[in-house]
Design an enzyme around this catalytic site. Sequence first.
Site, PDB file in Angstrom:
ATOM      1  N   SER A 184       0.843  -1.192   0.000  1.00  0.00           N
ATOM      2  CA  SER A 184       0.000   0.000   0.000  1.00  0.00           C
ATOM      3  C   SER A 184       0.876   1.239   0.000  1.00  0.00           C
ATOM      4  CB  SER A 184      -0.907   0.016   1.238  1.00  0.00           C
ATOM      5  OG  SER A 184      -1.609   1.243   1.330  1.00  0.00           O
TER       6      SER A 184
ATOM      7  N   TYR B  87      -1.968  -0.103  10.407  1.00  0.00           N
ATOM      8  CA  TYR B  87      -2.107  -0.627   9.043  1.00  0.00           C
ATOM      9  C   TYR B  87      -0.867  -0.283   8.214  1.00  0.00           C
ATOM     10  CZ  TYR B  87      -3.767  -1.108   4.246  1.00  0.00           C
ATOM     11  OH  TYR B  87      -3.881  -1.449   2.913  1.00  0.00           O
TER      12      TYR B  87
END
Length: 274
Positions: free
Chosen positions: A135, A148
């Site tokens: 990501s 995250y």
Amino acid sequence: KLLALFFMKVVLITGGSSGIGKSIGDFLTLHNFIVYGTTRDPSKYLDSKFNLIKSDINKRNDIISLINYVIEKENRIDVLINNAGIGFTGPIEDSNLDDIEKLFNTNFFGPIQIIKCVLPHMRFQKSGLIINITSIAGYIGLPYRGIYSSSKSALEVLTEALRMEVKDFNIKVTNIAPGDFKTSIVNRRIDSFDNKESVYFEKYYRTWKDMNSHVEKSGSDPILVSKLVYKIINTPNPKIHYKVGTFFQKFSIILKRILPDLIFEKILIKYSKL
């Protein structure tokens, strides 16, 4: 025609039932790849264009059975795409440790386990490609998404090390860092709303709403990731890092590299309305 079939590559995608994983699987199937994907309940996706296998990447026995199944069917795995993942938001102080462990099991330890099971087969084949879906958030410590971001950053660094370790076996390793895409990951995300009396709650909740609104309005089409995967598979020597998303999302990584840390932090604070 028989010659073409002989050279059809076998692709295994974790998390192939929806979102980016499904898009990649559908796209590669249409381009004559043999595709297997994982899901916890294949009976929900009977209309899938490719093979979906019941498997939980958090369970080692499931992973071993999965790899053995594909090898028995196809005698090889040419491409592994570690796509399965879950999201996470919340203030670090308020976040539940069990939830954090669940996140890292899926986003980091799960990919490690499946890589360990696939590598012996790729070494035997003397070829292979591993693509880790990370990501853009993995490059930046985003407020209320720090846990995250950390899980995806860990996978990014793992990719860098693994590339060098397996290069002598003709195994290529790379990662793709997507920005915000219109997928169902928001529905599967762990959100820390347990403590509404928290000193962080007001700012966190505002950030959470802005984040969801942005994904709904500006999230990109997963087909962009699918096309990039196809390009990488057909690239003899893939790069270490690929980013896919909006201009601003990709440019934010460049800004972090060139700006002093405190200046970049101020930009993030302003952008996050903190």
